[in-house]
Design a protein around this motif. Structure first.
Motif, PDB file in Angstrom:
ATOM      1  N   ASN A  87       0.741  -1.116   0.330  1.00 10.05           N
ATOM      2  CA  ASN A  87       0.160  -0.053   0.113  1.00 10.05           C
ATOM      3  C   ASN A  87       1.001   0.911  -0.310  1.00 10.05           C
ATOM      4  OD1 ASN A  87      -2.554  -1.662   0.151  1.00 10.05           O
ATOM      5  ND2 ASN A  87      -2.265  -1.708   2.083  1.00 10.05           N
ATOM      6  N   HIS A  88       2.019   1.291  -0.466  1.00  9.38           N
ATOM      7  CA  HIS A  88       2.520   2.506  -1.260  1.00  9.38           C
ATOM      8  C   HIS A  88       2.038   3.509  -1.897  1.00  9.38           C
ATOM      9  CE1 HIS A  88       6.023   0.775   0.781  1.00  9.38           C
ATOM     10  NE2 HIS A  88       5.606  -0.239  -0.115  1.00  9.38           N
ATOM     11  N   ASP A  89       2.248   5.121  -1.291  1.00  9.44           N
ATOM     12  CA  ASP A  89       1.372   6.342  -2.405  1.00  9.44           C
ATOM     13  C   ASP A  89       2.115   5.866  -3.562  1.00  9.44           C
ATOM     14  OD1 ASP A  89      -0.146   7.368   0.632  1.00  9.44           O
ATOM     15  OD2 ASP A  89       1.812   7.114   1.087  1.00  9.44           O
ATOM     16  N   ASP A 122       1.528   5.820 -21.130  1.00 10.53           N
ATOM     17  CA  ASP A 122       0.622   7.130 -21.270  1.00 10.53           C
ATOM     18  C   ASP A 122      -0.529   6.565 -20.286  1.00 10.53           C
ATOM     19  OD1 ASP A 122      -0.728   9.097 -22.167  1.00 10.53           O
ATOM     20  OD2 ASP A 122      -0.928   8.164 -24.296  1.00 10.53           O
ATOM     21  N   LEU A 123      -0.094   6.356 -19.451  1.00 12.40           N
ATOM     22  CA  LEU A 123      -1.480   6.271 -18.326  1.00 12.40           C
ATOM     23  C   LEU A 123      -2.002   7.230 -17.607  1.00 12.40           C
ATOM     24  CD1 LEU A 123      -0.950   2.341 -18.016  1.00 12.40           C
ATOM     25  CD2 LEU A 123      -2.532   3.596 -19.439  1.00 12.40           C
ATOM     26  N   PRO A 124      -3.130   7.494 -16.876  1.00 10.22           N
ATOM     27  CA  PRO A 124      -3.356   8.835 -16.322  1.00 10.22           C
ATOM     28  C   PRO A 124      -2.693   8.179 -14.621  1.00 10.22           C
ATOM     29  CG  PRO A 124      -5.364   7.652 -16.035  1.00 10.22           C
ATOM     30  CD  PRO A 124      -4.415   6.782 -17.822  1.00 10.22           C
ATOM     31  N   ASN A 125      -2.737   7.080 -13.742  1.00 12.44           N
ATOM     32  CA  ASN A 125      -1.728   6.337 -13.058  1.00 12.44           C
ATOM     33  C   ASN A 125      -0.047   6.335 -12.734  1.00 12.44           C
ATOM     34  OD1 ASN A 125      -2.462   4.410 -14.407  1.00 12.44           O
ATOM     35  ND2 ASN A 125      -2.603   2.839 -12.436  1.00 12.44           N
ATOM     36  N   VAL A 126       0.551   7.438 -13.991  1.00 10.93           N
ATOM     37  CA  VAL A 126       1.878   7.362 -14.034  1.00 10.93           C
ATOM     38  C   VAL A 126       2.576   7.848 -14.399  1.00 10.93           C
ATOM     39  CG1 VAL A 126       3.770   5.770 -15.095  1.00 10.93           C
ATOM     40  CG2 VAL A 126       1.628   4.629 -15.065  1.00 10.93           C
ATOM     41  N   ILE A 262      13.631  11.356  -8.253  1.00  7.15           N
ATOM     42  CA  ILE A 262      12.744  10.992  -6.691  1.00  7.15           C
ATOM     43  C   ILE A 262      12.544  11.263  -6.011  1.00  7.15           C
ATOM     44  CG2 ILE A 262      13.023   8.721  -5.554  1.00  7.15           C
ATOM     45  CD1 ILE A 262      14.384   7.333  -8.340  1.00  7.15           C
ATOM     46  N   TYR A 263      13.517  12.522  -5.601  1.00  5.62           N
ATOM     47  CA  TYR A 263      13.562  13.228  -4.486  1.00  5.62           C
ATOM     48  C   TYR A 263      11.999  13.654  -4.226  1.00  5.62           C
ATOM     49  CZ  TYR A 263      14.172  15.869   0.147  1.00  5.62           C
ATOM     50  OH  TYR A 263      13.655  17.147   0.947  1.00  5.62           O
ATOM     51  N   GLU A 264      12.540  14.812  -5.469  1.00  2.00           N
ATOM     52  CA  GLU A 264      11.228  15.493  -5.607  1.00  2.00           C
ATOM     53  C   GLU A 264       9.694  15.476  -5.919  1.00  2.00           C
ATOM     54  OE1 GLU A 264      12.738  18.024  -8.929  1.00  2.00           O
ATOM     55  OE2 GLU A 264      14.125  19.357  -7.758  1.00  2.00           O
ATOM     56  N   VAL A 265       9.666  13.999  -6.322  1.00  6.67           N
ATOM     57  CA  VAL A 265       8.085  13.341  -6.121  1.00  6.67           C
ATOM     58  C   VAL A 265       7.821  13.366  -5.120  1.00  6.67           C
ATOM     59  CG1 VAL A 265       7.279  10.936  -7.208  1.00  6.67           C
ATOM     60  CG2 VAL A 265       8.289  12.345  -8.803  1.00  6.67           C
ATOM     61  N   VAL A 266       8.494  12.091  -4.164  1.00  2.00           N
ATOM     62  CA  VAL A 266       7.879  12.212  -2.974  1.00  2.00           C
ATOM     63  C   VAL A 266       7.491  13.202  -2.159  1.00  2.00           C
ATOM     64  CG1 VAL A 266       8.819  10.996  -1.047  1.00  2.00           C
ATOM     65  CG2 VAL A 266       9.429  10.316  -3.553  1.00  2.00           C
ATOM     66  N   GLU A 273       0.545  17.241  -2.515  1.00  2.00           N
ATOM     67  CA  GLU A 273       0.002  17.597  -4.329  1.00  2.00           C
ATOM     68  C   GLU A 273      -0.443  16.014  -5.096  1.00  2.00           C
ATOM     69  OE1 GLU A 273       3.657  19.374  -6.007  1.00  2.00           O
ATOM     70  OE2 GLU A 273       3.657  20.892  -4.179  1.00  2.00           O
ATOM     71  N   GLU A 274      -0.902  16.156  -5.849  1.00  2.00           N
ATOM     72  CA  GLU A 274      -1.066  14.795  -6.633  1.00  2.00           C
ATOM     73  C   GLU A 274      -0.300  14.339  -7.413  1.00  2.00           C
ATOM     74  OE1 GLU A 274      -5.140  14.206  -6.706  1.00  2.00           O
ATOM     75  OE2 GLU A 274      -5.573  14.351  -4.656  1.00  2.00           O
ATOM     76  N   LEU A 275       0.362  13.889  -8.055  1.00  2.00           N
ATOM     77  CA  LEU A 275       0.958  13.039  -9.214  1.00  2.00           C
ATOM     78  C   LEU A 275      -0.244  13.029 -10.343  1.00  2.00           C
ATOM     79  CD1 LEU A 275       2.881  10.260  -8.204  1.00  2.00           C
ATOM     80  CD2 LEU A 275       3.747  12.678  -8.316  1.00  2.00           C
ATOM     81  N   ASN A 276      -0.049  13.626 -11.551  1.00  2.00           N
ATOM     82  CA  ASN A 276      -1.626  13.536 -12.436  1.00  2.00           C
ATOM     83  C   ASN A 276      -0.727  12.739 -14.015  1.00  2.00           C
ATOM     84  OD1 ASN A 276       1.130  15.592 -13.606  1.00  2.00           O
ATOM     85  ND2 ASN A 276      -0.283  17.206 -13.245  1.00  2.00           N
ATOM     86  N   GLY A 277       0.078  11.808 -13.932  1.00  2.00           N
ATOM     87  CA  GLY A 277       0.567  10.956 -14.875  1.00  2.00           C
ATOM     88  C   GLY A 277       1.438  11.955 -16.635  1.00  2.00           C
TER      89      GLY A 277
END
Length: 314
Positions: A87-89, A122-126, A262-266, A273-277
């Motif tokens: 269950n990682h974010d 090209d996927l919304p959750n990647v 990677i640091y900036e993503v985390v 904030e949310e990731l948006n693919g």
């Protein structure tokens, strides 16, 4: 050479002591990440280690937790399933080799957020992160082209992929920009995980007159760098500052700031904030690539200006 890698891997693993126990204390506000490194595993002094460093920094500075898998068996989907079950974010995969499995898992688990490094899905959750390797390699090529005395330089690739071809292309363009007489030797090892093969390829190029070598080949490249030092020629590191691998040979390294990305993503997740693919492409202007300090040789004033001009023109 295998011993050096083992020592590096052991040191990395030691930094994780306490991480698993901390995971048990995970609460809803703690960001967690899963990492699937390359099939070469940790201790490559390059790509996988950089990704690990980015998450280690996030753990130390942002109080996140993470776990990782080394797919030596190339069972990528199985390792991803294990990470998804935690269950990682966000789950982060490195290189083209993990991309098919990431895509499959992203379609199977649409609520799970993924990041792919060095490929585009090209996927919304990647969220896809790629780098303009040619911009950094161009600078390496400039140095090699300006400084070669034999007018023979070499590029050693690992697996023949588009990313490694991008490294090669930038290097060739840099050499040709400043030295039209230079001969550029190129060979692909077909693997990122054979230091002895890298040493053999480097030795063959040196026998053909190459006095500057640029490997982009993971652990295979480590062998090439050490062989360059053994034979008294110059070389360039890649991905991270690899100077300590061959301190008498490595002029500089083309750093690829995977750790920062990677640091900036985390960090963005940590900040709510949310990731948006989206697809992020990072070059010199974005501090995605660059050069480590120049050592071993001293550039002339004209050579320094040429290098600075190329960096400012990016």
């Amino acid at each position: 050479m295998k011993l050096n890698r083992l020592i590096t891997a052991l040191l990395i693993i030691m930094t994780l002591i306490g991480c698993s126990s901390k995971t048990e204390e995970l609460d809803e506000e703690t960001i967690s990440a899963g990492l699937l490194v390359t099939e070469s595993g940790l201790g490559d002094n390059a790509f996988s280690d950089l990704a690990f460093q980015g998450l280690t920094q996030a753990r130390d500075e942002l109080d996140i937790v993470f776990d990782y898998r080394e797919p030596f068996d190339e069972q990528y989907e199985q390792h991803l399933e294990e990470l998804i079950g935690q269950n990682h974010d966000v789950i982060i995969g490195l290189s083209f080799s993990t991309a098919p499995a990431i895509e499959t898992m992203a379609e199977t688990y649409p609520e799970q957020q993924f990041v792919i490094i060095d490929d585009v899905i090209d996927l919304p959750n990647v969220t896809s992160i790629t780098f303009k390797e040619d911009e950094g390699s161009y600078l390496i090529g400039l140095i090699a082209g300006m400084r070669t005395e034999s007018d023979v330089v070499g590029f050693i690739g690992g697996v023949d992929t588009e990313v490694i071809r991008t490294f090669e292309r930038g290097f060739v363009e840099g050499v040709e920009e400043v030295n039209s007489d230079a001969e550029i030797l190129t060979e692909y090892a077909g693997t990122f995980d054979d230091d002895q093969l890298g040493a053999d390829i480097a030795n063959n190029m040196i026998d053909e007159g190459a006095d500057y070598l640029f490997p982009s080949a993971g652990f295979t490249g480590t062998g090439a760098l050490q062989e360059a030092e053994n034979e008294g020629v110059y070389a360039f590191g890649v991905d991270t500052d690899q100077y300590t691998i061959a301190e008498e040979a490595i002029v500089t390294s083309m750093v690829k700031n995977v750790n920062t990305a990677i640091y900036e993503v985390v960090e963005s997740l940590h900040n709510g904030e949310e990731l948006n693919g989206e697809h992020l492409e990072l070059g010199l202007d974005e501090d995605g690539v660059g050069l480590a300090p120049i050592r071993v040789i001293e550039l002339s004033t004209l050579e320094e200006r040429t290098l600075e001009q190329a960096q400012s023109d990016s």
